[in-house]
Structure formats: C-alpha cells, structure tokens
Design an enzyme around this catalytic site. Structure first.
Site, PDB file in Angstrom:
ATOM      1  N   GLY A 183      11.742 -31.314  77.654  1.00 46.24           N
ATOM      2  CA  GLY A 183      10.598 -31.385  78.623  1.00 46.24           C
ATOM      3  C   GLY A 183      10.649 -32.722  79.384  1.00 46.24           C
ATOM      4  N   GLU A 184       9.383 -32.946  80.084  1.00 47.12           N
ATOM      5  CA  GLU A 184       9.169 -34.127  80.665  1.00 47.12           C
ATOM      6  C   GLU A 184       9.966 -34.570  81.774  1.00 47.12           C
ATOM      7  OE1 GLU A 184       9.974 -37.381  77.574  1.00 47.12           O
ATOM      8  OE2 GLU A 184       8.438 -36.439  76.109  1.00 47.12           O
ATOM      9  N   GLY A 185      10.483 -33.496  82.389  1.00 44.37           N
ATOM     10  CA  GLY A 185      11.377 -33.680  83.343  1.00 44.37           C
ATOM     11  C   GLY A 185      12.732 -34.206  83.059  1.00 44.37           C
TER      12      GLY A 185
END
Length: 373
Positions: A322-324
């Site tokens: 996640g987190e971009g």
C-alpha cells in the site's frame, strides 16, 4: 455553505481532448520506431498527450505522491494485520523516510504529501502541516454504525477537492495517489461490493499487512454486515461515503473528482484508491478517463473495481504494502512513454531523404551530430 452534490461533477468533468489524441496517434504513425513496437507505452503516451492537450506530449516534470491517512473503527474487530488506531505509525514512517513509499520517492526524486483526514491519535504526535486538515478522530465501525455524519462526509470531500486545487495550482502535473490506513481495505471492499452488487466473500482479501484465516472470516463477516447498511443508500454517493466510508476515503473521492475537473492525471494505487475511484465513476462517468491503474495489488475487490471502470493495471508485481508504493513504481513507465513520444524522431519524407543524402556527401550526418553533442 451550500450542500454538496457529487452528481454535479458529471457536468464539470470532460474527457481528455479526443482531437489531441488523434493528432498524437497520427504523429506516432510517423515515428522511426514501427507502430506497436513499443507496446503499451504508445497508448500511455497518447493518453498523456490527450490529458495535457499537447502534441508532442510534454515531459512529466512535477509529479507528486499524495497520501490520505485515516483510522477505521472496524479495525477493532481484528480484521487487520495492524492494531486498530495505529495508522499514525504508518504516517510517521513515511515522514521519517523509513517506509517503502518514502524510499521509492526519494529514489525517484518525487515529493510526498501526507494529509490526515481521520487519524485516531493525538495531533501532537505529528507535524501541524499533516494534522491541520483532520475532519474527525477516527471513523465509525461501519458494521454497526455510520463511519461519518453527513456533514463530516461533505467536509472530507471538500478537503480532498481543496488538496487537488492546491496541487494543480502549484504546478503538479501528475499525482500518485495512495492511503495510509488501518481497516481501510475492509471499508474499500464494502464500497466495491455495494457498487458492484457482489457478496462479501467475493471481495474480501487479506489486506496489505496480511491476515490469517480466522481474521479473514471476521473481515468477511464485517463486510457482510456493513453491506446490509450500505445497500439502502446506494442512490446517494455522499450518504454512501458517510455510512460505510470514512474521512480518508471521502477525501480521496473528492480529490479524484476535482483532479479530473482540473485536468490533472492521477495514478491509482491499491484497493482503497480503486474504491474511491469507483464512487467517483458513479458520480461522474467521464472521470476514470483521467486515471491510470498503477498496479494490481492482489485484493479481489480492487480487480473487480478496475474491471468495472475498464482500467488495465500497468504493473503486477505482487506489491501489497500500500502507501502508494505500487503506483509509484508505475510512474517511470509513464515518464518513459512521454519521453519516447516526444523525443523519437519522425521518419524522413522524400525531401528529407534527399537532404540527408546531400549532408552525407558533405561528410556528416544528423545522427553523428546527436552522438557528439
């Protein structure tokens, strides 16, 4: 402040310029590299050219990672691999440069912006520029209560819109969008199941941190219970975000819609950004034309949402953090596509060929000039 109706975005969002895209396609036919030889990079270059309204396409010079952060009450059911209320630790890792997205952004020379929409922590734990936008502290447990009030949902959407305007006004020419959340994949799965008309078991995955079989069953039950609350409000996207969304997802939805209004392209990351995009598509059917799917995360809900929006992921590397991070990995592909479309020369016509022959007789070629410059 007047009430916000997401359906109004349908009249505000136009598709990328089709005439420009045709011009870009025609230019591509004239390049020295045969059409199709660059695979999907051709399509990316033409898409970006249409989004910019420019032929040849301009380089992506000022990309930005934007991460919306929030905690979700449903995480208290032990449906996440992380403790409930711990999303602030994810934010701190990004700010300290110790998270995957921070490492990748540093390597790529891309700045990262973190927006606290609904973290469940003392604001003093994080910098003022991160926490000053917070809509509320944490979101409600969606299986038994609303995530937000209607007013909070509107405030969160307006927050996302304001962040999009700030980025566009500052010259950001492409956004990598991600989330920093605990419980966010459960909320995203609920939204996608509701909008796609599917059952909880079809959309429930194991999240970015990974969960065991027992936690997956709890998560599936939470999505099922939340779906019962979501279905009666499907006709009102704002009410849907208030009922089974969260401050961070509502803000991301507003960000995506306003980015499309401002003609600012966005690369989506995982299932959370896909869920927000799906809500945005329901409000404005042209909006997905401004978005790219950066990666396939392995979450079944994400695959379902991307299929509904006809978005084909650029990468499939099994990145679940996640987190971009996955979307940021796709950024170099977009930048490469822009560079190739802009910098490859066109095939010489008959007149240019004659000129090249004359130059050769004189003892030099255009190619040798490029090499020695």
């Amino acid at each position: 402040m007047s009430s916000l109706n997401l359906d109004d975005f349908s009249d505000l969002i136009e598709r990328p310029d089709s005439g420009t895209r045709r011009d870009a396609e025609e230019r591509r036919e004239r390049l020295v590299v045969a059409p199709g030889a660059l695979g999907r990079l051709d399509e990316l270059g033409e898409w970006l050219s249409a989004a910019q309204g420019s032929v040849p396409v301009r380089a992506v010079e000022q990309p930005r990672v934007v991460l919306f952060a929030g905690d979700h009450g449903v995480a208290g059911l032990d449906v996440s691999g992380r403790p409930a209320g711990s999303a602030h630790a994810l934010v701190r890792a990004v700010l300290d440069g110790a998270s995957p997205v921070a490492v990748l952004a540093r390597r790529a020379g891309v700045s990262v912006r973190v927006v606290d929409a609904g973290l469940d922590c003392d604001p003093a734990l994080l910098p003022e520029e991160v926490v000053r936008h917070r809509v509320r502290r944490g979101s409600g447990r969606i299986d038994v209560e609303d995530a937000l009030t209607r007013d909070e949902a509107e405030r969160a959407v307006r927050l996302g819109m304001a962040i999009a305007d700030e980025e566009a006004d500052s010259g950001t020419d492409l956004v990598v969008l991600g989330d920093l959340s605990v419980g966010g994949t459960t909320v995203a799965a609920t939204l996608i199941a509701a909008l796609c008309g599917t059952d909880a078991s079809v959309v429930t995955g194991r999240g970015g941190a990974g969960i065991d079989d027992l936690a997956w069953m709890r998560k599936c039950a939470a999505v099922r219970d939340a779906l019962r609350r979501a279905r009666p409000v499907l006709g009102d996207q704002m009410e849907l975000l208030a009922t089974v969304g969260g401050a961070d997802l509502a803000a991301m939805t507003g960000f995506l819609l306003q980015s499309a209004v401002r003609r600012m392209p966005v690369i989506l990351d995982g299932v959370v950004s896909a869920a927000c995009a799906l809500v945005g598509q329901r409000a404005a059917f042209r909006a997905p034309d401004w978005w790219l799917a950066g990666q396939l995360s392995g979450e079944p809900a994400q695959a379902k949402a991307l299929d509904r929006m006809a978005l084909n992921p650029l990468l499939d590397q099994g990145v679940t953090v996640g987190e971009g991070s996955g979307a940021l990995l796709a950024l170099p592909l977009v930048q490469a596509a822009a560079a190739l479309a802009a910098e490859l020369p066109e095939r010489p016509g008959p007149e240019a060929t004659e000129g090249a022959g004359g130059a050769g007789e004189a003892g030099g070629t255009a190619g040798s000039d490029v090499v020695t410059t």
